[in-house]
Design an enzyme around this catalytic site. Sequence first.
Site, PDB file in Angstrom:
ATOM      1  N   ASP A 247       0.865  -1.171   0.000  1.00  0.00           N
ATOM      2  CA  ASP A 247       0.000   0.000   0.000  1.00  0.00           C
ATOM      3  C   ASP A 247       0.909   1.229   0.000  1.00  0.00           C
ATOM      4  OD1 ASP A 247      -2.263   1.595  -0.003  1.00  0.00           O
ATOM      5  OD2 ASP A 247      -3.262   0.469   1.578  1.00  0.00           O
ATOM      6  N   GLU A 459     -17.282  10.036   5.196  1.00  0.00           N
ATOM      7  CA  GLU A 459     -16.758   8.691   5.434  1.00  0.00           C
ATOM      8  C   GLU A 459     -15.835   8.339   4.273  1.00  0.00           C
ATOM      9  OE1 GLU A 459     -19.762   5.648   5.438  1.00  0.00           O
ATOM     10  OE2 GLU A 459     -20.826   6.478   3.718  1.00  0.00           O
TER      11      GLU A 459
END
Length: 721
Positions: A247, A459
């Site tokens: 990542d 979110e």
Amino acid sequence: MELTENQVLLEEYRAQAKELVDQMTLEEKVSQTLYRAPAIERLGIPAYNWWNEALHGVARAGTATIFPQSIGLAATFDEDFIETVADAISTEGRAKFNMQARLEDRDIYKGLTFWAPNINIFRDPRWGRGHETFGEDPYLTSRLGLRFVKGLQGHDEKYLKAAACAKHFAVHSGPEALRHQFDARVSKQDLYETYLPAFRTCVKEGHVEAVMGAYNRFNGAPCCGNRELLQDILRKEWGFQGHVVSDCWAIQDFHMWHNVTQTPVESAAMAMNNGCDLNCGDMFANLLLAVQDGRVDETRLDEALISLFTTRMKLGILTEEAENPFDEIPYSVVDSVQMRKLNLEAAEKCVVLLKNEGHLLPLKKENIKTVGIIGPNADNRRALVGNYEGTASRYVTVLEGIQDYLGEECRVLYSQGCGLSAQSDPILRTGKERLAEVREICALSDVVIACLGLDAGLEGEEGDTGNEFASGDKPDLNLPGFQEEVLRIVSDSGKPAVLILLSGSALAINFADAHIPAILQGWYPGAQGGRAIANILFGEVNPQGKLPITFYRSAEELPEFTDYSMEGRTYRYMKQDALYPFGYGLSYTDFAYTEASLSAKRITEEGMDVEVTVENAGNMAGTETVQVYIKAIPKEEKPHVPNAQLKGICKCALEPGEKKRVSIHLPVEAFALYDEAGRRMVHEGEYRVYIGGQGPDKRSRELTGKTVIELPVFAEKTMEL
């Protein structure tokens, strides 16, 4: 053992890749382990940027079709359709790549290695990135993830259409604020029963080309340098033959936050030695010193590069490949009429009807003179698209969709009502200055449609959201700001009211459940979302979505966010009744189930087939989602046995009065559970098979007034699979 044709081709690609790698200097080798891989002109290797996104459409690279966010696509429960959508995404991706490569544009977001799908389990509704996933269930996530991978990668015998990437491996679902330093501790049982199945399926059945490691630690070791995950499980146990990518900037966390190494060189060595091949970030620049100092063997570096160049060869992008069929995809397919039509269909399929008291929906426009549309998401483009999104040529909000549908036949009154959250209300105002307007519009309207919820500004991923919340996670499950107050005014007006929720996660809409007659969950429905919702509101389309997540009554029902044990989480392990359960969703018509049968009474290695007749007993055409759940009742008491779990799905389109016989195969694995040692076992004892349009839980029965069919089956002996 004789090699298959695909294995022979793979060995040929790997041999060619090795031949290239053998000609490189150490400096050149190291340069190719970074996501911005430079050209090596003397070897005829063009520059390539590995970083591209396609979560629900080609992202961050100009105009593209924005399909519903992944959680919305999951609500379709439709494996075939998910592959169709992914195939469309890769078609646009190839079209863009072909154009950009021809014009020598090799920048970020221009390649064919798409870092999607996100197949993490949405274990806690507070997690901000949950809307990137296919929900809370390992089986559903496995099947949809698999078909998304197949749609992206295509079915050509020689070339990949695009390279998919299953992320984030593994045990990753928040909190976002802690992800760079968090250690997710899980048992072998939860690991194999919940967190790994979707990855296993994508690797073993989907032959996914790439796997991305997660930011967090897993049982003490960072995921991007975790030998158990990347070597023991991924490559040895599952036989993964693609490449592993970190990542972004996760490897620097090893020494900066996880404190498992002391220096960048140590971090790079740890990641490479334990199975990470490609670095999204710049830590692998330190591999030059790591090899020179003897921390990394150059043969391991070569192994990583062979995997990376094999991927590029599979894509047919190292040299001009005259026979590559994907090179012929023209740019004209991007944002075409066909793509917009498919996108509208996707948005219509994903909407879930949560409540329809007195059959208020569908609305009959001939009986309506004035419609009031109220709420901060009614005209909010951001609430259409979620995150990791592209750029649409046109966005149709809920307000615009209803206005377009009604035309001049009906007056549409609109008020934003309030800001999406307390923070988003204008400075120096109370946030209540529109509430008088809401009251007046309710008074003037024949029906009121409230459009509330969240968007990706509230979110999402840590660093991407700019709100008062916790780095993209939600602090609770409530409607933020003054939205609840707006909804109470709508309810108190006494007018027929519809609530449309646009959100990527579950909200505790207890007041709405008690007081609003009709509720639609629209997710982040994509650029065509407003048109789809209008079609459903007015009966042009029959809703068919089912919930891929549980809607809880309160966050207080949940374990601690940082607790990765599955005990008490999701429909599989929760003990209380849900507000709206997993697998639940209403229709405008009525479906009846009869004549259910199993092909066997005993569980064997061959598994069995379940058959049932499904009838549309209503007066409107509709599509039912046939669901099969299995509950184990072992002869001897076993710890941590889940509730009935989803193990089979089938979509069934029916005209009024039409019947169809549906057959779903249940492999022996459908009956298996994992034990404390991570072994997959079919235990001696009784099992229950449930067939219907919902789960077998009490709350689903209360909401629908229906029970599912229950059939017993037995395992005469314990089997380890």
